[in-house]
Design a protein around this motif. Structure first.
Motif, PDB file in Angstrom:
ATOM      1  N   SER A  33       0.858  -1.182   0.000  1.00 35.73           N
ATOM      2  CA  SER A  33       0.000   0.000   0.000  1.00 35.73           C
ATOM      3  C   SER A  33       0.894   1.231   0.000  1.00 35.73           C
ATOM      4  O   SER A  33       1.904   1.275   0.713  1.00 35.73           O
ATOM      5  N   LEU A  34       0.528   2.224  -0.808  1.00 27.23           N
ATOM      6  CA  LEU A  34       1.253   3.486  -0.868  1.00 27.23           C
ATOM      7  C   LEU A  34       0.292   4.610  -0.519  1.00 27.23           C
ATOM      8  O   LEU A  34      -0.858   4.602  -0.953  1.00 27.23           O
ATOM      9  N   HIS A  35       0.792   5.590   0.256  1.00 32.28           N
ATOM     10  CA  HIS A  35      -0.053   6.682   0.719  1.00 32.28           C
ATOM     11  C   HIS A  35       0.520   8.026   0.285  1.00 32.28           C
ATOM     12  O   HIS A  35       1.726   8.159   0.034  1.00 32.28           O
ATOM     13  N   ARG A  36      -0.346   9.027   0.212  1.00 29.67           N
ATOM     14  CA  ARG A  36       0.117  10.382  -0.050  1.00 29.67           C
ATOM     15  C   ARG A  36       1.122  10.821   1.024  1.00 29.67           C
ATOM     16  O   ARG A  36       0.993  10.473   2.191  1.00 29.67           O
ATOM     17  N   GLY A  37       2.102  11.597   0.580  1.00 28.09           N
ATOM     18  CA  GLY A  37       3.118  12.099   1.496  1.00 28.09           C
ATOM     19  C   GLY A  37       4.297  11.176   1.677  1.00 28.09           C
ATOM     20  O   GLY A  37       5.254  11.535   2.360  1.00 28.09           O
ATOM     21  N   GLU A  38       4.262   9.999   1.052  1.00 32.99           N
ATOM     22  CA  GLU A  38       5.347   9.027   1.210  1.00 32.99           C
ATOM     23  C   GLU A  38       6.340   9.088   0.048  1.00 32.99           C
ATOM     24  O   GLU A  38       5.965   9.260  -1.101  1.00 32.99           O
ATOM     25  N   PHE A  39       7.600   8.889   0.401  1.00 31.24           N
ATOM     26  CA  PHE A  39       8.665   8.681  -0.580  1.00 31.24           C
ATOM     27  C   PHE A  39       9.147   7.250  -0.389  1.00 31.24           C
ATOM     28  O   PHE A  39       9.792   6.923   0.605  1.00 31.24           O
ATOM     29  N   VAL A  40       8.805   6.383  -1.333  1.00 32.33           N
ATOM     30  CA  VAL A  40       9.022   4.944  -1.189  1.00 32.33           C
ATOM     31  C   VAL A  40       9.988   4.467  -2.272  1.00 32.33           C
ATOM     32  O   VAL A  40       9.844   4.817  -3.451  1.00 32.33           O
ATOM     33  N   VAL A  41      10.961   3.684  -1.867  1.00 28.87           N
ATOM     34  CA  VAL A  41      12.009   3.212  -2.771  1.00 28.87           C
ATOM     35  C   VAL A  41      11.899   1.713  -2.982  1.00 28.87           C
ATOM     36  O   VAL A  41      11.580   0.961  -2.051  1.00 28.87           O
ATOM     37  N   ARG A  98       5.871  18.946  -1.076  1.00 30.43           N
ATOM     38  CA  ARG A  98       5.127  20.188  -1.315  1.00 30.43           C
ATOM     39  C   ARG A  98       3.711  19.907  -1.807  1.00 30.43           C
ATOM     40  O   ARG A  98       2.748  20.569  -1.413  1.00 30.43           O
ATOM     41  N   ASP A  99       3.569  18.904  -2.690  1.00 26.60           N
ATOM     42  CA  ASP A  99       2.260  18.594  -3.283  1.00 26.60           C
ATOM     43  C   ASP A  99       1.504  17.514  -2.511  1.00 26.60           C
ATOM     44  O   ASP A  99       0.416  17.118  -2.931  1.00 26.60           O
ATOM     45  N   ASN A 100       2.075  17.031  -1.400  1.00 29.43           N
ATOM     46  CA  ASN A 100       1.467  15.926  -0.645  1.00 29.43           C
ATOM     47  C   ASN A 100       1.127  14.766  -1.572  1.00 29.43           C
ATOM     48  O   ASN A 100       0.031  14.194  -1.535  1.00 29.43           O
ATOM     49  N   ALA A 101       2.076  14.427  -2.427  1.00 28.75           N
ATOM     50  CA  ALA A 101       1.918  13.319  -3.369  1.00 28.75           C
ATOM     51  C   ALA A 101       2.675  12.111  -2.841  1.00 28.75           C
ATOM     52  O   ALA A 101       3.179  12.109  -1.713  1.00 28.75           O
ATOM     53  N   CYS A 102       2.758  11.080  -3.660  1.00 29.83           N
ATOM     54  CA  CYS A 102       3.514   9.874  -3.307  1.00 29.83           C
ATOM     55  C   CYS A 102       4.470   9.561  -4.440  1.00 29.83           C
ATOM     56  O   CYS A 102       4.090   9.614  -5.616  1.00 29.83           O
ATOM     57  N   ALA A 103       5.708   9.236  -4.108  1.00 31.26           N
ATOM     58  CA  ALA A 103       6.682   8.802  -5.102  1.00 31.26           C
ATOM     59  C   ALA A 103       7.059   7.352  -4.834  1.00 31.26           C
ATOM     60  O   ALA A 103       7.308   6.961  -3.690  1.00 31.26           O
TER      61      ALA A 103
END
Length: 234
Positions: free
Chosen positions: A35-43, A198-203
């Motif tokens: 699961s991936l959420h907004r605000g996360e930087f996942v590698v 800044r955009d409260n996105a997820c990478a």
């Protein structure tokens, strides 16, 4: 980082992918769940051929799972038409590639503006967004340059600006620093992480870069088609 209690932006449940090779079948991804959420930087780490690119293709809807479900913003991708998946990628996902993938016949400004135009955003607000992003990536004044007049690091910074232009909630990156020197790679990392925060996105980023992995909120490892989460040191 967003609370794990919030609704997932992306959710994979028991996803497997099998390809036909002649008369044989080869399973390149086995039982992947995340699961991936907004605000996360996942590698995502893993050797070449371990299934990393397959996973990115499944999350973006370029490919569909043989088994299991992939859900993006509450929409199960297998239930969408090809056109609906294309629109989802265009409107809700940004991409950064190791090879930059800038359009050589477009200027820097035009490359960054393209995602905005594809989603129907034009005029003064779009122009301001492009100028703002190019300033943030240190390329103000290079708006009318063509990609072949830029260094590799400058091209990748344009690619980051383009990926963030339409403020997508999900950014997928495949080895975004793989062709860059250490200093330039660090600049690109800072831009990626800063844009996501800044955009409260997820990478969700595929990499071999230990500096990038050190910035991650969470780290996954792909080994022979199986996905594992690695504990991040506090």
């Amino acid at each position: 980082m967003t609370s794990p209690a919030s609704a997932p932006l992306v959710e994979l449940h028991d996803v497997s992918k099998t390809y036909a090779e002649g008369e044989a079948l080869r399973e390149v991804l086995t039982g992947a769940s995340l699961s991936l959420h907004r605000g996360e930087f996942v590698v995502l780490l893993g050797r070449s051929g371990s299934g990393k690119s397959t996973l990115l293709n499944l999350i973006s809807g370029i490919d569909l799972p043989t088994r299991g479900t992939v859900t993006v913003e509450g929409r199960e991708l297998s239930r969408l038409s090809e056109r609906e998946r294309t629109l989802l990628r265009r409107e809700r996902i940004g991409f950064v590639f190791q090879a930059f993938n800038l359009l050589p016949t477009l200027t820097v400004e035009e490359n960054v503006r393209l995602p905005l135009e594809l989603t129907g955003r034009t005029g003064t607000a779009a122009d301001e967004r492009v100028r703002e992003l190019l300033g943030q990536v240190g390329l103000g004044g290079r708006e009318r340059s063509f990609p072949d007049r830029l260094s590799g690091g400058e091209q990748q910074r344009v690619a980051v600006a383009r990926a963030l232009a339409h403020a997508p909630p999900l950014l997928l990156a495949d080895e975004p620093t793989g062709n860059l020197d250490e200093q330039t790679g660090r600049q690109v990392l800072d831009l990626l992480v800063g844009g996501i925060r800044r955009d409260n996105a997820c990478a969700f980023v595929v990499t071999h870069d230990p500096d990038l992995a050190a910035l991650a909120d969470r780290i996954f490892v792909m080994e022979a088609g199986r996905l594992h989460e690695r504990r991040v040191k506090p």
